[in-house]
Design a protein around this motif. Structure first.
Motif, PDB file in Angstrom:
ATOM      1  N   HIS A 182      51.643  90.852  28.876  1.00 51.96           N
ATOM      2  CA  HIS A 182      51.144  89.568  29.376  1.00 51.96           C
ATOM      3  C   HIS A 182      49.794  89.755  30.076  1.00 51.96           C
ATOM      4  CE1 HIS A 182      54.811  87.203  28.657  1.00 51.96           C
ATOM      5  NE2 HIS A 182      55.446  88.322  28.920  1.00 51.96           N
ATOM      6  N   LYS A 230      47.242  86.904  31.015  1.00 51.06           N
ATOM      7  CA  LYS A 230      47.512  85.909  32.054  1.00 51.06           C
ATOM      8  C   LYS A 230      46.943  86.376  33.394  1.00 51.06           C
ATOM      9  CE  LYS A 230      51.771  83.784  30.363  1.00 51.06           C
ATOM     10  NZ  LYS A 230      53.174  83.472  30.734  1.00 51.06           N
ATOM     11  N   GLY A 268      60.861  89.483  32.908  1.00 53.72           N
ATOM     12  CA  GLY A 268      60.327  88.850  31.698  1.00 53.72           C
ATOM     13  C   GLY A 268      60.222  87.336  31.851  1.00 53.72           C
ATOM     14  N   ASN A 269      61.262  86.724  32.435  1.00 56.87           N
ATOM     15  CA  ASN A 269      61.225  85.279  32.683  1.00 56.87           C
ATOM     16  C   ASN A 269      60.125  84.917  33.673  1.00 56.87           C
ATOM     17  OD1 ASN A 269      63.313  84.674  30.945  1.00 56.87           O
ATOM     18  ND2 ASN A 269      64.833  84.371  32.547  1.00 56.87           N
ATOM     19  N   LYS A 297      57.048  84.914  31.735  1.00 62.21           N
ATOM     20  CA  LYS A 297      57.059  83.860  30.721  1.00 62.21           C
ATOM     21  C   LYS A 297      56.765  82.492  31.341  1.00 62.21           C
ATOM     22  CE  LYS A 297      60.986  83.234  28.409  1.00 62.21           C
ATOM     23  NZ  LYS A 297      62.063  82.947  27.421  1.00 62.21           N
ATOM     24  N   PHE A 298      57.328  82.225  32.516  1.00 64.14           N
ATOM     25  CA  PHE A 298      57.215  80.895  33.114  1.00 64.14           C
ATOM     26  C   PHE A 298      56.118  80.787  34.173  1.00 64.14           C
ATOM     27  CE2 PHE A 298      61.672  81.030  31.585  1.00 64.14           C
ATOM     28  CZ  PHE A 298      61.569  80.005  30.662  1.00 64.14           C
ATOM     29  N   GLU A 304      52.001  80.927  34.534  1.00 61.60           N
ATOM     30  CA  GLU A 304      50.720  80.968  33.831  1.00 61.60           C
ATOM     31  C   GLU A 304      49.623  81.621  34.659  1.00 61.60           C
ATOM     32  OE1 GLU A 304      50.053  80.313  30.660  1.00 61.60           O
ATOM     33  OE2 GLU A 304      52.194  79.937  30.420  1.00 61.60           O
ATOM     34  N   THR A 333      61.774  73.216  27.456  1.00 61.29           N
ATOM     35  CA  THR A 333      61.543  74.621  27.794  1.00 61.29           C
ATOM     36  C   THR A 333      61.617  75.508  26.561  1.00 61.29           C
ATOM     37  OG1 THR A 333      62.412  74.276  30.013  1.00 61.29           O
ATOM     38  CG2 THR A 333      62.303  76.533  29.261  1.00 61.29           C
ATOM     39  N   PHE A 369      58.411  77.539  25.608  1.00 60.28           N
ATOM     40  CA  PHE A 369      58.447  78.935  26.013  1.00 60.28           C
ATOM     41  C   PHE A 369      59.326  79.821  25.135  1.00 60.28           C
ATOM     42  CE2 PHE A 369      57.481  76.530  29.890  1.00 60.28           C
ATOM     43  CZ  PHE A 369      56.324  77.173  30.307  1.00 60.28           C
ATOM     44  N   GLY A 416      63.169  81.157  23.585  1.00 60.91           N
ATOM     45  CA  GLY A 416      64.404  81.598  24.212  1.00 60.91           C
ATOM     46  C   GLY A 416      65.578  80.743  23.788  1.00 60.91           C
TER      47      GLY A 416
END
Length: 184
Positions: free
Chosen positions: A36, A39, A72-73, A76-77, A79, A129, A133, A135
Motif C-alpha cells: 500500500h 497511500k 490489512g483492513n 484497506k479502509f 486512504e 463496502t 473495497f 472482501g
C-alpha cells in the motif's frame, strides 16, 4: 472458508510453539505497508519495554492470521492519515502474560449500530463496502473466533468518518527460550 468450517466444528487444532510477537507484527506490518506504498499513510509501531525481545509460546500461525487481517483492513479502509499498532502487557500470572494489541486507523470508521455486525459471517458495515473495497465479510468473523479459541477477545471502537481501533487481548505463555532481537 476451511478455517471457518473447522472453527465451527471445533476441529481446529492449536499449536504451542515459541515465537516473537514483536518480530511477527513488524514483518506483517512492513509487508502490508509495502503493498500500500502509494497511500499517504503514516505507520507507527509501539511495543511496551516489558515485552520487547520476549519469546512467547502459543499458535503463531493463528495469531498471524488475526494480525494480518486487522492490519490489512486498517490499510484497506484508510486512504490517508495514520495507522498505529501497539502492544503491551496488561497482566502476568503463573508465566502467562496477557497481551493487549491495538490497531488504530484514521480510516472510514464504522457506525455504532454496525460495530457488532461486522463480526458476523458475510457481513460488512455497509452494502457498498464490498463493491468499493472488496472482501467477503469473513475476515473479522474468523479473527474473532480464532482470538476466542486462543482464550482472548477481539473488540472494536469506532466513529464513522474518523477511524477505528481494534483491540486484541490474548493470554500468551512466556517461553523458556532466549529473548530475540527484533528485526528492523
Amino acid at each position: 472458508l476451511l478455517d471457518l468450517s473447522k472453527l465451527k466444528a471445533g476441529k481446529l487444532q492449536l499449536d504451542q510453539v515459541p515465537f516473537s510477537l514483536e518480530n511477527m507484527v513488524r514483518q506483517i506490518t512492513h509487508s502490508i505497508r509495502d503493498s500500500h506504498d502509494q497511500k499517504p499513510i503514516e505507520l507507527a509501531l509501539s511495543f511496551d519495554e516489558a515485552i520487547k525481545g520476549i519469546v512467547f509460546k502459543s499458535d503463531p500461525l493463528r495469531i498471524q492470521q488475526i494480525i494480518t487481517n486487522l492490519v490489512g483492513n486498517a490499510f484497506k479502509f484508510t486512504e490517508k492519515g495514520a495507522i498505529t499498532i501497539s502492544g503491551k502487557q496488561v497482566a502476568e500470572k503463573n508465566g502467562i502474560i496477557t497481551m493487549q494489541s491495538l490497531i488504530t486507523d484514521t480510516g472510514i470508521g464504522i457506525s455504532e449500530e454496525k460495530q457488532e455486525l461486522i463480526f458476523n459471517e458475510f457481513t460488512q458495515a455497509d452494502t457498498t463496502t464490498a463493491q468499493k473495497f472488496g472482501g467477503n465479510g469473513l475476515g473479522l468473523t474468523i479473527s474473532r473466533k480464532l482470538t476466542e479459541l486462543l482464550g482472548g477477545s477481539l473488540t472494536v471502537e469506532s466513529k464513522l468518518g474518523e477511524g477505528s481501533t481494534f483491540k486484541v487481548v490474548l493470554p500468551l505463555e512466556k517461553s523458556e527460550q532466549q529473548t530475540v532481537v527484533p528485526k528492523a
